[in-house]
Design an enzyme around this catalytic site. Sequence first.
Site, PDB file in Angstrom:
ATOM      1  N   HIS A 278      -8.033  -0.349  11.713  1.00  0.00           N
ATOM      2  CA  HIS A 278      -8.214   0.907  12.456  1.00  0.00           C
ATOM      3  C   HIS A 278      -7.263   1.979  11.930  1.00  0.00           C
ATOM      4  O   HIS A 278      -7.641   3.138  11.766  1.00  0.00           O
ATOM      5  CB  HIS A 278      -7.974   0.681  13.947  1.00  0.00           C
ATOM      6  CG  HIS A 278      -8.933  -0.283  14.568  1.00  0.00           C
ATOM      7  ND1 HIS A 278      -8.825  -0.687  15.891  1.00  0.00           N
ATOM      8  CD2 HIS A 278     -10.021  -0.927  14.067  1.00  0.00           C
ATOM      9  CE1 HIS A 278      -9.814  -1.526  16.168  1.00  0.00           C
ATOM     10  NE2 HIS A 278     -10.539  -1.696  15.078  1.00  0.00           N
TER      11      HIS A 278
ATOM     12  N   HIS B 137     -18.545   1.609  15.331  1.00  0.00           N
ATOM     13  CA  HIS B 137     -17.249   0.958  15.152  1.00  0.00           C
ATOM     14  C   HIS B 137     -17.283  -0.022  13.983  1.00  0.00           C
ATOM     15  O   HIS B 137     -16.272  -0.190  13.286  1.00  0.00           O
ATOM     16  CB  HIS B 137     -16.809   0.221  16.418  1.00  0.00           C
ATOM     17  CG  HIS B 137     -15.440  -0.355  16.280  1.00  0.00           C
ATOM     18  ND1 HIS B 137     -14.292   0.402  16.446  1.00  0.00           N
ATOM     19  CD2 HIS B 137     -15.016  -1.592  15.916  1.00  0.00           C
ATOM     20  CE1 HIS B 137     -13.231  -0.350  16.206  1.00  0.00           C
ATOM     21  NE2 HIS B 137     -13.642  -1.571  15.876  1.00  0.00           N
TER      22      HIS B 137
ATOM     23  N   ASP C 283     -14.637  -0.176  10.912  1.00  0.00           N
ATOM     24  CA  ASP C 283     -13.984  -1.371  10.366  1.00  0.00           C
ATOM     25  C   ASP C 283     -14.217  -1.501   8.868  1.00  0.00           C
ATOM     26  O   ASP C 283     -13.299  -1.843   8.106  1.00  0.00           O
ATOM     27  CB  ASP C 283     -14.523  -2.623  11.061  1.00  0.00           C
ATOM     28  CG  ASP C 283     -13.897  -2.866  12.430  1.00  0.00           C
ATOM     29  OD1 ASP C 283     -12.858  -2.257  12.734  1.00  0.00           O
ATOM     30  OD2 ASP C 283     -14.462  -3.670  13.195  1.00  0.00           O
TER      31      ASP C 283
ATOM     32  N   HIS D 198     -15.354  -8.484   8.647  1.00  0.00           N
ATOM     33  CA  HIS D 198     -14.144  -8.362   7.838  1.00  0.00           C
ATOM     34  C   HIS D 198     -14.174  -9.237   6.585  1.00  0.00           C
ATOM     35  O   HIS D 198     -13.755  -8.800   5.517  1.00  0.00           O
ATOM     36  CB  HIS D 198     -12.913  -8.708   8.683  1.00  0.00           C
ATOM     37  CG  HIS D 198     -12.739  -7.844   9.884  1.00  0.00           C
ATOM     38  ND1 HIS D 198     -12.500  -6.492   9.800  1.00  0.00           N
ATOM     39  CD2 HIS D 198     -12.793  -8.130  11.205  1.00  0.00           C
ATOM     40  CE1 HIS D 198     -12.394  -5.985  11.019  1.00  0.00           C
ATOM     41  NE2 HIS D 198     -12.574  -6.960  11.883  1.00  0.00           N
TER      42      HIS D 198
END
Length: 302
Positions: free
Chosen positions: A82, A238, A242, A265
């Site tokens: 973030h 969002h 990321d 991720h």
Amino acid sequence: MIQQIHRKTIKSSITLKGIGLHSGKTVTLRLHPAEAGTGLIFFLYKGLSKVRIPVSLDHVVDTSNATTIGDGGSNRIQTIEHLLAAVHTLGITDCILEIDAVEVPIMDGSSAPFWEGIRSAGIQELEETIEPIRIANPMWVVDGDKYLVMLPSDELKVTYNIDFNHPLLRGQSYTTTLNENILSEDILPARTFGFLKDVEALQARGLAMGGSLDNAVVLTDDGYLNESLRYENECVRHKILDLIGDLAVMGRPFYGHLIASKAGHALDISLAKCIMSQVTGDELTKFKSKRVPLFSKKEAAR
């Protein structure tokens, strides 16, 4: 054609405080100006000592629930994405980041507080330049039905699809260019999200102790626990946040058309490694093609 751009740092030091998502304890994060070429470097304070952990792909040690970097030993800093999404958006290439805990504060669950804090410190353009990452050919990583692709492009844009087993998150997608204005207004304010049943399970294990409706979008079995959303499709936005934060670990500006489906991720960092592998090879080839002699004439005569 994309030109080289100037490196940037912040004009003055700033302090940001918030709670850690997992510990629930207050975390202090201080950002300081740095000289050109420093890069982004964390200093983790442990009592009177401090541990240096650079932000780089070589230092990524975990991608299970967030992106975590470490020093190769027991020292780690997690949930850096973030903060890095805000850093990337503002073009910051050089900065010292001091932190007194093993996780970056969750703030309101988005990148907006970091972006606002850095903007308040001011941006200092440096004389030195940095070449953005360009790819010559499509690149992709795949994991079952999940994939992440990067296509050559002279601008940064994204097409992202999520498909969770939830009535509100089936086939949610979003396509947009990602310049500074769009990132700051349409992506960075999007909050992290999770499912109520998962939050309860994590807290039973002593994790996510700092999670609340103040810093996350929480989904029930058939709706949202929050009274309102910042965007109708806040969750997919969002995921884009990321992705940008994860790719920022490469340490250079980047351009391309990112196409993602159910990524996360782990895939983000895998793609970053593929990109840097190609970019490094291309740049070494360009360097060699200049036919720079291995020795000067004076050295060769010895």
